[in-house]
Structure formats: C-alpha cells, structure tokens
Design a protein around this motif. Sequence first.
Motif, mmCIF file in Angstrom:
data_model
loop_
_atom_site.group_PDB
_atom_site.id
_atom_site.type_symbol
_atom_site.label_atom_id
_atom_site.label_comp_id
_atom_site.label_asym_id
_atom_site.label_seq_id
_atom_site.Cartn_x
_atom_site.Cartn_y
_atom_site.Cartn_z
ATOM 1 N N TYR A 1 0.188 8.719 -7.191
ATOM 2 C CA TYR A 1 1.075 9.329 -6.201
ATOM 3 C C TYR A 1 1.561 8.254 -5.225
ATOM 4 C CZ TYR A 1 -1.210 13.466 -8.080
ATOM 5 O OH TYR A 1 -1.707 14.419 -8.929
ATOM 6 N N PRO A 2 2.787 8.402 -4.740
ATOM 7 C CA PRO A 2 3.340 7.396 -3.816
ATOM 8 C C PRO A 2 2.440 7.110 -2.608
ATOM 9 C CG PRO A 2 5.075 8.874 -4.531
ATOM 10 C CD PRO A 2 3.776 9.438 -5.064
ATOM 11 N N ASN A 3 1.748 8.130 -2.110
ATOM 12 C CA ASN A 3 0.888 7.905 -0.937
ATOM 13 C C ASN A 3 -0.398 7.154 -1.294
ATOM 14 O OD1 ASN A 3 0.042 10.285 -2.330
ATOM 15 N ND2 ASN A 3 -1.145 10.896 -0.553
ATOM 16 N N GLU A 4 -0.754 7.066 -2.571
ATOM 17 C CA GLU A 4 -1.953 6.335 -3.003
ATOM 18 C C GLU A 4 -1.693 4.846 -3.208
ATOM 19 O OE1 GLU A 4 -4.320 9.611 -5.732
ATOM 20 O OE2 GLU A 4 -2.644 8.529 -6.652
ATOM 21 N N ILE A 5 -0.465 4.507 -3.552
ATOM 22 C CA ILE A 5 -0.151 3.153 -4.004
ATOM 23 C C ILE A 5 -0.437 2.065 -2.960
ATOM 24 C CG2 ILE A 5 1.710 1.656 -4.827
ATOM 25 C CD1 ILE A 5 2.734 4.188 -6.347
ATOM 26 N N PRO A 6 -0.025 2.201 -1.697
ATOM 27 C CA PRO A 6 -0.331 1.134 -0.730
ATOM 28 C C PRO A 6 -1.843 0.893 -0.591
ATOM 29 C CG PRO A 6 1.318 2.621 0.179
ATOM 30 C CD PRO A 6 0.816 3.245 -1.090
ATOM 31 N N GLU A 7 -2.615 1.947 -0.574
ATOM 32 C CA GLU A 7 -4.073 1.819 -0.448
ATOM 33 C C GLU A 7 -4.669 1.138 -1.680
ATOM 34 O OE1 GLU A 7 -6.846 4.993 1.272
ATOM 35 O OE2 GLU A 7 -7.064 5.246 -0.891
ATOM 36 N N ILE A 8 -4.203 1.524 -2.864
ATOM 37 C CA ILE A 8 -4.697 0.909 -4.111
ATOM 38 C C ILE A 8 -4.349 -0.577 -4.129
ATOM 39 C CG2 ILE A 8 -4.404 0.838 -6.618
ATOM 40 C CD1 ILE A 8 -3.965 3.911 -6.459
ATOM 41 N N GLU A 9 -3.113 -0.904 -3.774
ATOM 42 C CA GLU A 9 -2.707 -2.306 -3.788
ATOM 43 C C GLU A 9 -3.517 -3.125 -2.789
ATOM 44 O OE1 GLU A 9 1.259 -3.419 -5.483
ATOM 45 O OE2 GLU A 9 1.843 -1.884 -4.020
ATOM 46 N N GLU A 10 -3.831 -2.551 -1.660
ATOM 47 C CA GLU A 10 -4.664 -3.260 -0.675
ATOM 48 C C GLU A 10 -6.068 -3.499 -1.236
ATOM 49 O OE1 GLU A 10 -5.243 -5.564 2.341
ATOM 50 O OE2 GLU A 10 -3.314 -4.587 2.026
ATOM 51 N N LYS A 11 -6.613 -2.508 -1.923
ATOM 52 C CA LYS A 11 -7.942 -2.660 -2.544
ATOM 53 C C LYS A 11 -7.917 -3.743 -3.626
ATOM 54 C CE LYS A 11 -9.640 1.967 -1.637
ATOM 55 N NZ LYS A 11 -10.269 3.173 -2.170
ATOM 56 N N ILE A 12 -6.853 -3.769 -4.404
ATOM 57 C CA ILE A 12 -6.732 -4.783 -5.467
ATOM 58 C C ILE A 12 -6.658 -6.176 -4.858
ATOM 59 C CG2 ILE A 12 -5.281 -5.651 -7.337
ATOM 60 C CD1 ILE A 12 -4.332 -2.686 -7.700
ATOM 61 N N LYS A 13 -5.810 -6.346 -3.843
ATOM 62 C CA LYS A 13 -5.673 -7.655 -3.191
ATOM 63 C C LYS A 13 -6.996 -8.104 -2.586
ATOM 64 C CE LYS A 13 -0.791 -7.180 -2.068
ATOM 65 N NZ LYS A 13 0.177 -6.922 -0.999
ATOM 66 N N THR A 14 -7.714 -7.183 -1.965
ATOM 67 C CA THR A 14 -9.016 -7.519 -1.372
ATOM 68 C C THR A 14 -10.004 -7.928 -2.454
ATOM 69 O OG1 THR A 14 -8.640 -6.025 0.487
ATOM 70 C CG2 THR A 14 -10.933 -6.631 0.018
ATOM 71 N N PHE A 15 -10.041 -7.159 -3.553
ATOM 72 C CA PHE A 15 -10.953 -7.508 -4.648
ATOM 73 C C PHE A 15 -10.646 -8.909 -5.172
ATOM 74 C CE2 PHE A 15 -11.423 -8.014 -9.229
ATOM 75 C CZ PHE A 15 -12.813 -8.064 -9.290
#
Length: 161
Positions: free
Chosen positions: A24-38
């Motif tokens: 969902y569009p509202n999930e994407i920024p949070e997921i991308e932040e988690k990926i970058k942090t990982f």
Amino acid sequence: MFVNFDEIPEDAKVWVYPSSRKFYPNEIPEIEEKIKTFIAEWKADDASFKASYQFLYNRFLVITADDITTPLKNSDIDDSVAFILSLQETYEVALLDRMNICFKQGEFVQYKDLKDFKKLLKNKALTGKSIIFDNLITTKQDFENLWEIPIEESWYSRFLK
C-alpha cells in the motif's frame, strides 16, 4: 555501506523478493526506510562493503551486494534472511516463497502459484509474449537483462508446450 544501485558492479549478488501482494502507498516510505537502515547496518564493520536496493512495482524488493570485493559469509546471508522474515511478519506478506510466479497482465503485476500459472497458459490467458519476472536470477547483470522478459525467452517456456 548503502550506495546508489548504479554503483554496484554487474557481477554482484542479487536477491529478488516478490511480495504476495502489492504494498500500500502508506507502507512504502516506512519499508524503504527499514531497507536503507538494514543495508547501512549490514556488515557495518567492513568499510569496503557496498550494498543497495530497488523497490519496484510496489511489489518487488531487490537487494544487491558487492560480494566480489567483500565476500559474504553465511552469517551475513542469515542476517538478510532474518530481515526479510521480519518484513514478512510486519506487513503480513510472503516474500520468500519461490514457488509462486509473477508476470505482467496488461499494466498489472500478477502473483500466482504454479498450478494457476499453468492454467492461464493452457487457457491462452497468457502467451509466450507475456512478460514474466524471473525472480531466481542471481547477479545484477542478470537482473538488468533477464529479470523481466517474455515467457518464451525464459526458463518458464517449458510450460508453453
């Protein structure tokens, strides 16, 4: 170290994780932040290690790591799998199921199990010209050249008969 996807060499390792549903569009920024942090924390003790990602069609997570310059250990792979498992749990999606197939139907990306995929081919809902995603590719070069191709040019072509 997190770097731009273009800075990763062509022979680097790639993992493609297709999601069982579109994010969902509202999930994407949070997921991308988690990926970058990982990625930033993955092998942080090795300054020469470079990794990156792409998030495509709101469905595919593509992670790449320069394992030529800095070889990956089993524990590094385990860390990445643990990260993907955490995403699966948080967002209630399947990301590690390699028995499902992703393909384009018009402008939409579909996610089907092998049995349903074979039925679509049999019923001519898909043809050899239909675009399929080969999520089993292993290098950045293959990702760039062989990930999104017609079924007839992929190993899935054996199901066309």
